[in-house]
Scaffold this motif. Structure first.
Motif, PDB file in Angstrom:
ATOM      1  N   ALA A  93      59.335  34.818   5.627  1.00  0.00           N
ATOM      2  CA  ALA A  93      60.660  35.192   6.014  1.00  0.00           C
ATOM      3  C   ALA A  93      60.687  35.830   7.357  1.00  0.00           C
ATOM      4  CB  ALA A  93      61.295  36.250   5.057  1.00  0.00           C
ATOM      5  N   GLY A  94      59.919  37.073   7.886  1.00  0.00           N
ATOM      6  CA  GLY A  94      59.591  37.411   9.101  1.00  0.00           C
ATOM      7  C   GLY A  94      59.184  36.679  10.166  1.00  0.00           C
ATOM      8  N   LEU A  95      58.944  35.652  10.007  1.00  0.00           N
ATOM      9  CA  LEU A  95      58.660  34.322  11.016  1.00  0.00           C
ATOM     10  C   LEU A  95      59.740  33.804  11.233  1.00  0.00           C
ATOM     11  CD1 LEU A  95      56.449  33.233  12.816  1.00  0.00           C
ATOM     12  CD2 LEU A  95      55.646  31.593  10.983  1.00  0.00           C
ATOM     13  N   LYS A  96      60.786  33.273  10.109  1.00  0.00           N
ATOM     14  CA  LYS A  96      62.045  32.637  10.323  1.00  0.00           C
ATOM     15  C   LYS A  96      62.859  33.312  11.228  1.00  0.00           C
ATOM     16  CE  LYS A  96      65.807  30.446   7.836  1.00  0.00           C
ATOM     17  NZ  LYS A  96      66.738  30.946   8.856  1.00  0.00           N
ATOM     18  N   SER A  97      62.817  34.675  10.569  1.00  0.00           N
ATOM     19  CA  SER A  97      63.909  35.639  11.345  1.00  0.00           C
ATOM     20  C   SER A  97      63.545  35.714  12.817  1.00  0.00           C
ATOM     21  CB  SER A  97      63.664  36.958  10.728  1.00  0.00           C
ATOM     22  OG  SER A  97      64.594  37.798  11.466  1.00  0.00           O
ATOM     23  N   VAL A  98      62.178  35.923  13.301  1.00  0.00           N
ATOM     24  CA  VAL A  98      61.766  35.804  14.815  1.00  0.00           C
ATOM     25  C   VAL A  98      62.111  34.498  15.322  1.00  0.00           C
ATOM     26  CG1 VAL A  98      59.942  36.206  16.384  1.00  0.00           C
ATOM     27  CG2 VAL A  98      60.371  37.737  14.565  1.00  0.00           C
ATOM     28  N   ARG A  99      61.652  33.395  14.744  1.00  0.00           N
ATOM     29  CA  ARG A  99      62.140  32.203  15.438  1.00  0.00           C
ATOM     30  C   ARG A  99      63.705  31.806  15.779  1.00  0.00           C
ATOM     31  NH1 ARG A  99      57.456  28.609  12.282  1.00  0.00           N
ATOM     32  NH2 ARG A  99      56.077  28.952  14.024  1.00  0.00           N
ATOM     33  N   ASP A 100      64.350  32.274  14.553  1.00  0.00           N
ATOM     34  CA  ASP A 100      65.999  32.253  14.814  1.00  0.00           C
ATOM     35  C   ASP A 100      66.464  33.182  16.020  1.00  0.00           C
ATOM     36  OD1 ASP A 100      65.908  30.599  12.542  1.00  0.00           O
ATOM     37  OD2 ASP A 100      66.513  32.227  11.003  1.00  0.00           O
ATOM     38  N   LYS A 101      65.842  34.450  15.903  1.00  0.00           N
ATOM     39  CA  LYS A 101      66.209  35.284  17.039  1.00  0.00           C
ATOM     40  C   LYS A 101      65.812  34.748  18.350  1.00  0.00           C
ATOM     41  CE  LYS A 101      65.299  39.933  18.969  1.00  0.00           C
ATOM     42  NZ  LYS A 101      64.828  41.088  18.907  1.00  0.00           N
TER      43      LYS A 101
END
Length: 123
Positions: A93-101
């Motif tokens: 979830a953290g990885l997805k969030s950073v990629r989205d950002k």
């Protein structure tokens, strides 16, 4: 904090000191559960922001995908590494969030590139 840590890394690397910024996603700790303390007073203006987020946290508490033991193991591995990363994201979830950002930032840079470059002295 990220900017300070990046600057610190540049200053300390020549001295053999390594810096890693750890960005965890949601982990199954008690942080969002009974450890979370909030005010009993609710301000109506924050109903759709702060209060909604607190309700969301209460619903996910105990169901986060991140495993704290595995996160600790990952951090220990980074500390022991000869070449630790400057940035380490923990959890899917953290990885997805950073990629989205990162994607959103990249799109903004593209959209506003002429304004950014236009702030320089003309050649």
């Amino acid at each position: 904090m990220t900017g300070y840590s990046e600057a610190l890394s540049k200053e300390m690397t020549p001295h053999g000191i390594k810096v890693t910024v750890i960005a965890p996603g949601p982990f199954r700790t008690d942080w969002a559960g009974r450890s979370l303390r909030t005010s009993n007073r609710r301000i109506d203006a924050y109903r759709d922001t702060v209060h909604a987020r607190l309700e969301q946290l209460a619903k996910i508490s105990g169901h986060q995908t991140g495993d704290p033991v595995r996160a600790a193991d990952a951090i220990i591995n980074v500390v022991r590494s000869d070449t630790p990363p400057l940035h380490l994201v923990l959890g899917a979830a953290g990885l997805k969030s950073v990629r989205d950002k990162t994607r959103a930032l990249s799109e903004t840079l593209e959209r506003w590139e002429s304004v950014s470059v236009g702030a320089d002295f003309p050649e």
